[in-house]
Design a protein around this motif. Structure first.
Motif, PDB file in Angstrom:
ATOM      1  N   UNK A  23      65.725 -24.323   8.694  1.00  0.00           N
ATOM      2  CA  UNK A  23      65.045 -23.125   8.974  1.00  0.00           C
ATOM      3  C   UNK A  23      66.033 -22.163   8.818  1.00  0.00           C
ATOM      4  N   UNK A  24      67.368 -21.964   8.825  1.00  0.00           N
ATOM      5  CA  UNK A  24      68.109 -20.934   8.670  1.00  0.00           C
ATOM      6  C   UNK A  24      68.425 -20.674   7.481  1.00  0.00           C
ATOM      7  N   UNK A  25      68.061 -21.707   6.315  1.00  0.00           N
ATOM      8  CA  UNK A  25      67.682 -22.044   4.299  1.00  0.00           C
ATOM      9  C   UNK A  25      66.368 -21.543   4.163  1.00  0.00           C
ATOM     10  N   UNK A  26      65.459 -21.947   4.752  1.00  0.00           N
ATOM     11  CA  UNK A  26      64.197 -21.337   4.687  1.00  0.00           C
ATOM     12  C   UNK A  26      64.163 -19.619   4.523  1.00  0.00           C
ATOM     13  N   UNK A  27      64.701 -19.163   5.628  1.00  0.00           N
ATOM     14  CA  UNK A  27      64.690 -17.846   5.739  1.00  0.00           C
ATOM     15  C   UNK A  27      65.473 -17.647   4.709  1.00  0.00           C
ATOM     16  N   UNK A  28      66.037 -18.213   4.209  1.00  0.00           N
ATOM     17  CA  UNK A  28      66.911 -16.629   3.384  1.00  0.00           C
ATOM     18  C   UNK A  28      66.656 -17.079   1.981  1.00  0.00           C
ATOM     19  N   UNK A  29      66.301 -18.398   1.725  1.00  0.00           N
ATOM     20  CA  UNK A  29      66.300 -18.663   0.734  1.00  0.00           C
ATOM     21  C   UNK A  29      64.329 -18.150   0.027  1.00  0.00           C
ATOM     22  N   UNK A  30      63.356 -18.623   1.011  1.00  0.00           N
ATOM     23  CA  UNK A  30      62.376 -18.812   0.570  1.00  0.00           C
ATOM     24  C   UNK A  30      61.843 -17.039   1.356  1.00  0.00           C
ATOM     25  N   UNK A  31      62.274 -16.240   1.853  1.00  0.00           N
ATOM     26  CA  UNK A  31      61.674 -14.973   2.727  1.00  0.00           C
ATOM     27  C   UNK A  31      62.697 -13.912   2.347  1.00  0.00           C
ATOM     28  N   UNK A 192      64.926 -37.902   7.740  1.00  0.00           N
ATOM     29  CA  UNK A 192      64.934 -36.480   7.954  1.00  0.00           C
ATOM     30  C   UNK A 192      63.916 -35.410   6.558  1.00  0.00           C
ATOM     31  N   UNK A 193      63.741 -36.384   6.018  1.00  0.00           N
ATOM     32  CA  UNK A 193      62.620 -35.910   4.344  1.00  0.00           C
ATOM     33  C   UNK A 193      61.911 -35.072   5.129  1.00  0.00           C
ATOM     34  N   UNK A 194      60.874 -36.260   5.613  1.00  0.00           N
ATOM     35  CA  UNK A 194      59.869 -35.998   6.518  1.00  0.00           C
ATOM     36  C   UNK A 194      59.561 -34.974   6.877  1.00  0.00           C
ATOM     37  N   UNK A 195      60.213 -34.924   7.546  1.00  0.00           N
ATOM     38  CA  UNK A 195      60.857 -33.935   9.335  1.00  0.00           C
ATOM     39  C   UNK A 195      61.132 -32.331   8.318  1.00  0.00           C
ATOM     40  N   UNK A 196      62.050 -32.616   7.577  1.00  0.00           N
ATOM     41  CA  UNK A 196      62.091 -31.301   7.088  1.00  0.00           C
ATOM     42  C   UNK A 196      60.838 -30.696   6.745  1.00  0.00           C
ATOM     43  N   UNK A 201      56.540 -26.625   6.170  1.00  0.00           N
ATOM     44  CA  UNK A 201      55.060 -26.347   6.284  1.00  0.00           C
ATOM     45  C   UNK A 201      54.871 -25.817   7.494  1.00  0.00           C
ATOM     46  N   UNK A 202      54.790 -25.874   8.845  1.00  0.00           N
ATOM     47  CA  UNK A 202      54.454 -25.379   9.927  1.00  0.00           C
ATOM     48  C   UNK A 202      55.110 -23.883  10.018  1.00  0.00           C
ATOM     49  N   UNK A 203      56.757 -23.557   9.760  1.00  0.00           N
ATOM     50  CA  UNK A 203      57.382 -22.578   9.974  1.00  0.00           C
ATOM     51  C   UNK A 203      56.577 -21.275   8.592  1.00  0.00           C
ATOM     52  N   UNK A 204      56.449 -22.184   7.150  1.00  0.00           N
ATOM     53  CA  UNK A 204      55.907 -20.693   6.095  1.00  0.00           C
ATOM     54  C   UNK A 204      54.763 -20.656   7.162  1.00  0.00           C
ATOM     55  N   UNK A 208      53.470 -16.592   7.808  1.00  0.00           N
ATOM     56  CA  UNK A 208      52.106 -15.756   7.278  1.00  0.00           C
ATOM     57  C   UNK A 208      51.524 -15.226   8.232  1.00  0.00           C
ATOM     58  N   UNK A 209      50.659 -15.951   8.801  1.00  0.00           N
ATOM     59  CA  UNK A 209      50.414 -15.765  10.354  1.00  0.00           C
ATOM     60  C   UNK A 209      51.172 -13.793  10.478  1.00  0.00           C
ATOM     61  N   UNK A 210      52.249 -14.023  11.233  1.00  0.00           N
ATOM     62  CA  UNK A 210      53.336 -13.012  11.521  1.00  0.00           C
ATOM     63  C   UNK A 210      53.043 -11.592  10.513  1.00  0.00           C
ATOM     64  N   UNK A 211      53.208 -12.025   9.541  1.00  0.00           N
ATOM     65  CA  UNK A 211      53.100 -10.731   8.484  1.00  0.00           C
ATOM     66  C   UNK A 211      51.131 -10.266   8.680  1.00  0.00           C
ATOM     67  N   UNK A 212      50.582 -10.978   8.449  1.00  0.00           N
ATOM     68  CA  UNK A 212      49.246 -10.415   8.550  1.00  0.00           C
ATOM     69  C   UNK A 212      49.185  -9.490  10.292  1.00  0.00           C
TER      70      UNK A 212
END
Length: 213
Positions: A23-31, A192-196, A201-204, A208-212
Motif C-alpha cells: 500500500x505504501x508503494x502504491x501511494x508513493x508511485x501511483x499517487x 499474494x499477487x492476486x491479493x495485491x 483495485x480497492x485502494x485506487x 478516486x472517491x476521496x479526491x472527489x
C-alpha cells in the motif's frame, strides 16, 4: 489530498505486513504521496513498546488477565494516537496502521470472549470518536493463516492460541465489518499477487472517491 489514516486488519497469517508495504508503494508511485508513516499496534512510542512486550510475551511470574490485556492495549493505543498518528496526519502525512480498534473487538470480544459492553465502555472513554479513514480487512481462514506462521520463531501469546480461538476471532471480525462502509474485505486466502491486485483495485477506487469529496 489531506493526510489520511488507513488501517490493515486480520488474524495471524493474513499477510498484513506485506500488504502494508505494498500500500505504501502504491501511494508513493501511483499517487505521488511522499509523506507516509507506518505504525503498528501496540507499539511505536517508548511507552507503547514496553506495553507491547508485556502484552505479547507476558510475565513468567504472573498471568495477565484478559481485562488487563485489553486495558494495556488501549493504553498503548492512546499513546500512539496522541504522540504519532494525530500529529502526523495534521502535518499532511498518510498513516498506515497495522491493527487498530477493530482488533480489540475481534480478538478480545471474539477470541477472549470479553463482553462487547465492556469493550465499548473502554473504547468510548479512550478514543474520543477517532476513527480510520479506511480499513482493509484481510480475510484468511484460520487453517490457512496458522500454516503460514508455523515457521515463526518465538511465537507470542496470541500466536500460540488454538485454531478455535482464531475461528471465533474471525467470526467476530466478519460480524463487525458487515455494515461498516469504511471497511473493505479482501480475500487473503489467494496467492499474494492476486491479493495485491485486489488491494490495488480497492485502494485506487477509494482514493478516486476521496479526491472527489
Amino acid at each position: 489530498m489531506k493526510g489520511k489514516f488507513i488501517v490493515i486488519e486480520g488474524i495471524e497469517g493474513a499477510g498484513k505486513t506485506s500488504a502494508i508495504n505494498y500500500i505504501a508503494h502504491i501511494l508513493r508511485k501511483e499517487h505521488k504521496i511522499k509523506k507516509i508513516k507506518i505504525v503498528r499496534e501496540p507499539g511505536n512510542t517508548p511507552i507503547a513498546e514496553k506495553l507491547r512486550k508485556l502484552i505479547k510475551k507476558g510475565n513468567k511470574n504472573e498471568e495477565l488477565t484478559d481485562i488487563s490485556m485489553l486495558l494495556l492495549i488501549y493504553a498503548a493505543r492512546i499513546q500512539l494516537i496522541k504522540k504519532i498518528i494525530k500529529p502526523s496526519i495534521k502535518k499532511g502525512s498518510w498513516v498506515i496502521g497495522d491493527r487498530h480498534t477493530l482488533s480489540s473487538f475481534a480478538y478480545q470480544g471474539g477470541g477472549f470472549k470479553i463482553e462487547d459492553k465492556i469493550i465499548n465502555k473502554i473504547h468510548k472513554i479512550s478514543m474520543d470518536n477517532f476513527k480510520p479513514n479506511l480499513t482493509l480487512f484481510l480475510d484468511v481462514l484460520p487453517s490457512i493463516g496458522l500454516k503460514r506462521i508455523l515457521s515463526r520463531k518465538n511465537r507470542d501469546i496470541i500466536e500460540n492460541k488454538s485454531i478455535n480461538f482464531f475461528k471465533n476471532t474471525r467470526k467476530k471480525y466478519i460480524k463487525l465489518i458487515k455494515h461498516d462502509k469504511k471497511i473493505i474485505k479482501i480475500n487473503a486466502n489467494l496467492k499474494i499477487n492476486q491479493v495485491y491486485r485486489l488491494i490495488k483495485n480497492k485502494l485506487n477506487s477509494w482514493i478516486k472517491i476521496e479526491k472527489c469529496l
